[in-house]
Write an enzyme that holds these catalytic residues in place. Structure first.
Site, PDB file in Angstrom:
ATOM      1  N   GLN A   1       0.834  -1.195   0.000  1.00 12.72           N
ATOM      2  CA  GLN A   1       0.000   0.000   0.000  1.00 12.72           C
ATOM      3  C   GLN A   1       0.875   1.254   0.000  1.00 12.72           C
ATOM      4  OE1 GLN A   1      -2.202  -0.801   3.631  1.00 12.72           O
ATOM      5  NE2 GLN A   1      -0.315  -1.392   4.657  1.00 12.72           N
TER       6      GLN A   1
ATOM      7  N   HIS B   1      -7.981   2.597  19.971  1.00  8.63           N
ATOM      8  CA  HIS B   1      -7.178   1.524  20.577  1.00  8.63           C
ATOM      9  C   HIS B   1      -7.749   1.042  21.907  1.00  8.63           C
ATOM     10  CE1 HIS B   1      -3.890   3.214  17.813  1.00  8.63           C
ATOM     11  NE2 HIS B   1      -4.363   2.107  17.291  1.00  8.63           N
TER      12      HIS B   1
ATOM     13  N   GLU C   1      -9.675  -0.450   5.660  1.00  5.24           N
ATOM     14  CA  GLU C   1     -10.964  -0.628   4.989  1.00  5.24           C
ATOM     15  C   GLU C   1     -10.940  -1.895   4.125  1.00  5.24           C
ATOM     16  OE1 GLU C   1     -13.391   2.158   5.722  1.00  5.24           O
ATOM     17  OE2 GLU C   1     -11.789   1.720   7.126  1.00  5.24           O
TER      18      GLU C   1
ATOM     19  N   ASP D   1       0.633  -0.413  13.833  1.00  4.95           N
ATOM     20  CA  ASP D   1       1.073   0.768  14.589  1.00  4.95           C
ATOM     21  C   ASP D   1       1.296   0.458  16.057  1.00  4.95           C
ATOM     22  OD1 ASP D   1      -1.510   1.066  15.995  1.00  4.95           O
ATOM     23  OD2 ASP D   1      -2.263   1.723  14.071  1.00  4.95           O
TER      24      ASP D   1
ATOM     25  N   ASP E   1      -7.781  -5.408  13.618  1.00  2.00           N
ATOM     26  CA  ASP E   1      -7.507  -3.977  13.461  1.00  2.00           C
ATOM     27  C   ASP E   1      -7.053  -3.760  12.022  1.00  2.00           C
ATOM     28  OD1 ASP E   1      -6.697  -1.368  13.598  1.00  2.00           O
ATOM     29  OD2 ASP E   1      -4.972  -1.742  14.899  1.00  2.00           O
ATOM     30  N   SER E   2      -8.014  -3.789  11.120  1.00  2.76           N
ATOM     31  CA  SER E   2      -7.696  -3.765   9.694  1.00  2.76           C
ATOM     32  C   SER E   2      -7.920  -2.383   9.103  1.00  2.76           C
ATOM     33  CB  SER E   2      -8.594  -4.759   8.958  1.00  2.76           C
ATOM     34  OG  SER E   2      -9.923  -4.279   8.948  1.00  2.76           O
TER      35      SER E   2
ATOM     36  N   GLU F   1       0.892  -8.645  11.263  1.00  2.00           N
ATOM     37  CA  GLU F   1       0.716  -7.484  10.373  1.00  2.00           C
ATOM     38  C   GLU F   1       1.327  -7.833   9.025  1.00  2.00           C
ATOM     39  OE1 GLU F   1      -0.421  -4.027  10.295  1.00  2.00           O
ATOM     40  OE2 GLU F   1       0.342  -4.329   8.246  1.00  2.00           O
TER      41      GLU F   1
ATOM     42  N   ASP G   1       0.546 -12.768   6.664  1.00  2.00           N
ATOM     43  CA  ASP G   1      -0.851 -12.661   6.272  1.00  2.00           C
ATOM     44  C   ASP G   1      -1.755 -13.121   7.422  1.00  2.00           C
ATOM     45  OD1 ASP G   1      -3.383 -12.992   5.194  1.00  2.00           O
ATOM     46  OD2 ASP G   1      -2.643 -13.709   3.271  1.00  2.00           O
ATOM     47  N   GLY G   2      -2.540 -12.196   7.951  1.00  2.00           N
ATOM     48  CA  GLY G   2      -3.424 -12.522   9.061  1.00  2.00           C
ATOM     49  C   GLY G   2      -4.445 -13.577   8.708  1.00  2.00           C
TER      50      GLY G   2
END
Lengths: 273, 273
Positions: free
Chosen positions: B31, B62, B158, B86, B155-156, B106, B137-138
């Site tokens: 990304q 969070h 969009e 993060d 916690d992705s 992550e 890869d989650g």
């Protein structure tokens, strides 16, 4: 041409909304008034460069400033709205069958006229026979009223320009006098992310006059931070012990939301201590 | 020169934030990653043009994605965070003394590295000995896990780009398998003003897999509409009967907020029916 309306909600943050066309723009006797047709929010009323209401999200503000106090009061018959020339608060107030009279005191008649013209779904009930519209100074109307109202709702702009007197301890004292012995008032009190000091001051001032003072919140996407606060002052009835069950046509307010809106995020709750 | 970062949150609405300087900008393997120092929000992480977190308002997201399920579970020991590079969710998870192990999976290692560099107050606990950081890869990690976790937090970003698999029924089924018999999961599920259909779909899918499915909200000023939703799926414990009392260092979460966050505005509640 791609037109966007951008509102700086602070010196360094704001919102921006695509504009289809400007419907009206004028300097009234009191403020700059713009009516914009936006692509996301429908028609939008802007006063002195601040979004007041939009067709898409207006229901949140208007329901929450009205139904929380009106469902707290056991029998609201006489209601005063200070400001609120767009008519949205009046529309919600009239949903309560107990209300015999709803008085609107708006200082700027142009807001009323332009809202009737461009925001009919919001202003449409201003001609209801139970409504008395007065174009005048809300501060003065309060000063001249005594033991007159069950509920007073202060639907003001920010504490700059014509609304500056509406964020003073003298005004809250006047409201107390204008209310009946078990009266309740609510004032919009801005947002905790950018205006924490204002909220602290309002809470402090209202607490000195009303035995029951509480802050509650609602999500309003087009207002700064999306988290809006309302300050409620009550002589007798506690909104946490809701008096009447809520059965009405609403899109935001529910009995559960009534109670939940008083549960404050910790950093907001800290402002009320 | 006056620089502003403008995010179009829909085709016709967005936010704009004054930029002091751009700290980093790169195309990772997954990304576009931008780290911006803003005047209002402190440092801000932007992925594919969408604000992920800011130093000023990160605590809301969070705290709320973490403490609601972690205080619902009677004894959370093993916790998985999918995404969340993060480190903010990990920081909150570690506030629970019962947690023995917190695994972060992550997909984009650059998010972790840049967050450690530019968001130290958020990412600072990623080196805690209880934390295992996996760059991967989650979706695959979930597929390979069985009866392993008490709580899983998604916690992705969009549901576009690298997170598209994280909004599928297959993923929720995998989560159920990866959870222990009384496990709980929460996924961020976007906002009801612009993404109502997404929320309806997530709720529908999760309901088919978890006996207890609930939606809750929090105010996040830099996210679209300011009203964010989280979808919780639970095998046994109901978040409305909170299990443990909350005593922790927080700025948003409280026991009252825990309960109140499940009281939905009517138009949001309608999405869950």
């Amino acid at each position: 041409m791609d037109l966007w309306y951008t509102e700086k909600q602070t010196d360094s943050f704001g919102i921006t909304a695509k504009v289809k066309r400007t419907l009206a723009t004028e300097q009234t006797d009191f403020q700059k008034l713009d009516m914009i047709e936006t692509a996301e929010w429908g028609n939008m009323l802007v006063l002195d460069g601040m979004v007041m209401t939009t067709e898409k999200d207006e229901f949140v503000y208007h329901e929450m400033i009205s139904h929380v106090p009106l469902f707290t009061h056991p029998n609201p018959r006489h209601v005063l709205v200070v400001g609120g020339g767009d008519g949205g608060v009046i529309r919600e107030v009239l949903k309560h069958p107990s209300v015999e009279q709803a008085v609107l005191v708006e200082i700027d008649g142009r807001v009323i006229e332009e809202s009737k013209k461009y925001l009919p779904s919001i202003a449409g009930q201003l001609d209801d026979p139970r409504v008395e519209v007065k174009v005048g100074d809300g501060f003065m109307h309060i000063a001249e009223s005594e033991n007159a109202y069950d509920v007073i709702l202060v639907d003001s702009t920010e504490p700059v320009g014509p609304a500056v007197n509406l964020f003073t301890k003298g005004f809250y004292a006047g409201i107390s006098k204008a209310l009946k012995e078990d009266g309740i008032f609510v004032a919009q009190s801005d947002n905790p992310w950018f205006k924490a000091e204002l909220i602290e001051q309002v809470i402090k001032d209202v607490k000195e006059i009303f035995p029951i003072t509480r802050l509650y919140t609602a999500n309003i996407p087009t207002y700064p931070s999306g988290l809006w606060t309302f300050t409620l002052g009550s002589k007798k009835h506690d909104p946490l012990q809701q008096q009447r069950s809520a059965e009405l046509d609403s899109k935001y307010y529910t009995e559960a939301i009534h109670k939940a809106s008083f549960a404050l995020p910790k950093f907001v709750d800290d402002l009320t201590k």
